[in-house]
Design a protein around this motif. Sequence first.
Motif, PDB file in Angstrom:
ATOM      1  N   THR A 173      11.966   0.947   7.116  1.00  0.00           N
ATOM      2  CA  THR A 173      13.128   1.354   6.318  1.00  0.00           C
ATOM      3  C   THR A 173      13.188   2.840   5.983  1.00  0.00           C
ATOM      4  OG1 THR A 173      11.905   0.770   4.293  1.00  0.00           O
ATOM      5  CG2 THR A 173      13.292  -0.930   5.294  1.00  0.00           C
ATOM      6  N   SER A 174      12.079   3.547   6.023  1.00  0.00           N
ATOM      7  CA  SER A 174      12.117   4.947   5.589  1.00  0.00           C
ATOM      8  C   SER A 174      11.030   5.748   6.291  1.00  0.00           C
ATOM      9  CB  SER A 174      11.931   5.036   4.055  1.00  0.00           C
ATOM     10  OG  SER A 174      10.677   4.471   3.687  1.00  0.00           O
ATOM     11  N   THR A 175      10.970   7.023   5.956  1.00  0.00           N
ATOM     12  CA  THR A 175       9.940   7.895   6.521  1.00  0.00           C
ATOM     13  C   THR A 175       8.602   7.644   5.828  1.00  0.00           C
ATOM     14  OG1 THR A 175      10.552   9.619   4.937  1.00  0.00           O
ATOM     15  CG2 THR A 175      11.625   9.652   7.104  1.00  0.00           C
ATOM     16  N   LEU A 176       7.550   8.069   6.493  1.00  0.00           N
ATOM     17  CA  LEU A 176       6.215   7.848   5.944  1.00  0.00           C
ATOM     18  C   LEU A 176       6.034   8.625   4.646  1.00  0.00           C
ATOM     19  CD1 LEU A 176       4.024   7.990   9.168  1.00  0.00           C
ATOM     20  CD2 LEU A 176       5.150   6.044   8.106  1.00  0.00           C
ATOM     21  N   SER A 177       5.428   7.976   3.669  1.00  0.00           N
ATOM     22  CA  SER A 177       5.211   8.590   2.364  1.00  0.00           C
ATOM     23  C   SER A 177       3.739   8.493   1.994  1.00  0.00           C
ATOM     24  CB  SER A 177       6.081   7.900   1.307  1.00  0.00           C
ATOM     25  OG  SER A 177       5.748   6.533   1.208  1.00  0.00           O
ATOM     26  N   LYS A 178       3.422   9.003   0.799  1.00  0.00           N
ATOM     27  CA  LYS A 178       2.038   8.988   0.343  1.00  0.00           C
ATOM     28  C   LYS A 178       1.520   7.574   0.156  1.00  0.00           C
ATOM     29  CE  LYS A 178       0.999  12.111  -2.628  1.00  0.00           C
ATOM     30  NZ  LYS A 178       0.875  12.883  -3.904  1.00  0.00           N
ATOM     31  N   SER A 179       2.373   6.659  -0.333  1.00  0.00           N
ATOM     32  CA  SER A 179       1.929   5.280  -0.560  1.00  0.00           C
ATOM     33  C   SER A 179       1.539   4.597   0.746  1.00  0.00           C
ATOM     34  CB  SER A 179       3.035   4.481  -1.254  1.00  0.00           C
ATOM     35  OG  SER A 179       4.228   4.483  -0.483  1.00  0.00           O
ATOM     36  N   PHE A 180       2.194   4.974   1.854  1.00  0.00           N
ATOM     37  CA  PHE A 180       1.840   4.386   3.153  1.00  0.00           C
ATOM     38  C   PHE A 180       0.400   4.730   3.513  1.00  0.00           C
ATOM     39  CE2 PHE A 180       1.268   5.048   7.712  1.00  0.00           C
ATOM     40  CZ  PHE A 180       1.637   3.814   8.208  1.00  0.00           C
ATOM     41  N   TYR A 181       0.030   5.996   3.367  1.00  0.00           N
ATOM     42  CA  TYR A 181      -1.322   6.420   3.739  1.00  0.00           C
ATOM     43  C   TYR A 181      -2.358   5.864   2.779  1.00  0.00           C
ATOM     44  CZ  TYR A 181       1.098   9.686   6.820  1.00  0.00           C
ATOM     45  OH  TYR A 181       1.905  10.232   7.793  1.00  0.00           O
ATOM     46  N   ILE A 182      -2.016   5.802   1.485  1.00  0.00           N
ATOM     47  CA  ILE A 182      -2.980   5.295   0.494  1.00  0.00           C
ATOM     48  C   ILE A 182      -3.293   3.818   0.740  1.00  0.00           C
ATOM     49  CG2 ILE A 182      -3.306   4.781  -1.953  1.00  0.00           C
ATOM     50  CD1 ILE A 182      -1.717   7.304  -2.606  1.00  0.00           C
TER      51      ILE A 182
END
Length: 554
Positions: free
Chosen positions: A516-525
């Motif tokens: 749904t969206s671009t990669l964010s900090k929560s994705f990596y965490i």
Amino acid sequence: MNSLHLLFTTRYQEIKRQLKIATESRFRTYTVAICALLFWSGLFAFFLRGFSFFTSYIPQSFSNIIIDYMFSIFYFALFTMLMFSSLLIAISLFFKNNETKFLMTKPIPHQDIFLYKLSETFVFASWAVFFLGVPVAWAYGIQQGVNLWFYPLVIVSFIPYIIIPCTLGALLSFIIILYIAKFKKALGIIFALVLSVGIAYLIYSIAAEKENAPSYSAVWLFNVLAYFQFTKWPFSPSLWMSQCMQSVALLEWGEFFFHFMLLLSTSLALVLFSYYFAASNYFIAWSRVYSDLSSKKLWKLSLIRKMLTPLIFVSRRAKLFLEKDLKIFIRDPVQWSQFAILLGLLLLYILNLRTLKYDQKSTFWREIIANLNLMAISLTACTFASRFIFPMLSLEGKRFWTLGVMPIKRSSIIMAKFIFAMVILTLMTQILVLLSAIMLKFPWSLMVYHSIIALLLTSGIAGLAVGLGAIYPNFREDSPSKIVSGFGGTLNLVVSLVYVFVVIFTQIIPSHILLTSTLSKSFYILTFAAISISATITLLPLWIGINKFNKIEI
């Protein structure tokens, strides 16, 4: 019958001794009891919520029909799995058990030994039915608002219902050894062809019905349910059990008594027939099992050694153990047949995702289905690892004394078992996860991400099974089912299930972000959290298991 009384008395004393030992280890007893209670409670809450959904969102006329078919299908599937598992357990207990070998040399009637081992088959095959069937029945009873008579009567009805497939499985093991074993290759090919044609026809039929009727309409529902009409065959014990439960809920005592007597009389008749059948056939079948061992030709499987050559990170001596385990797995129909059945059932479901038009749902529902598929695949891997991977080191008990004098590190043996588990489980999970993503028409990014998560789950499940198998070995038992039912096997299954749930819920948000969206900090965490949990669950049990395994002396 005096010998039968002596056998059961001896077994009773052994159970008392085992219970006494269990009570002395309070931590172990409390851990198993609490985990079992939590798992049972979770199943009960899940089924109760499901029945509430049916009554709240589906009209009563439809919900009653669906629930009726659901119980018929549920008990039919339970009956089939019981008969198959009883067949496998019976082959082990009746013919390949050390206690059986001892009893066959004593002046004990063979039919008494048969009845004694049949009771063991009942116990080993039935505990899962009570663990799974009771929460379903009780959730249905609470949702229906039944009286208190419902609960004990359902449990009583389970006993003859379980005896029937257990006895049929035992009799089938005799028939296979006496009459079918010599034609096993031809019959295996015929069975595989018939099963494949049947599955293909079922898929085609359901797909055709969806083309003729709107999706999930009343017409489509009744057309699909018509294909499960065979579960309502009047002479089917699964139907009798379903009618027993529903008639007690509706206070229809005449119907309950009629169907319960059908179950009871059929179970007693089968036990009586098998008792007299064993009198003249048990020793013949038992002798045939051991007389055929000398003439048994093993598959050479020379290709396996060539396939292991590229594994440069595995020592040459450890490859010998890995080669041995792979050959044992391929040559043992009990192992690969269960693996094939579990894989086939999941494959059948995944191939029907487009037939059910799940690929045309919204992104939200496709995400939920994909995550549920990943969970189902991982839980199947947990089941396989607990049943086959965990007892592997324990089954080395008879040859364990030779390991101490061999020029090979014990850590290499454990790593060989771990690699074997990874090869088998990765083969299963990766195929199913990739097919699920393709059938749901997900982008390559999510397909690769789910494949990585499945690989992490596989490593954790394999690490737990091998590591805990080394921490809690049982060299006194030669039956994998008894090894698995101990504390170590139970702990391995419970921890594996908790681990799967934690990782699945951890990766839900990263999967949603990919779509749904671009990669964010929560994705990596969260992705890093899933990797860290998996690395810990994989390496920690292996490290502790290697240290414990190095100190074991026999």
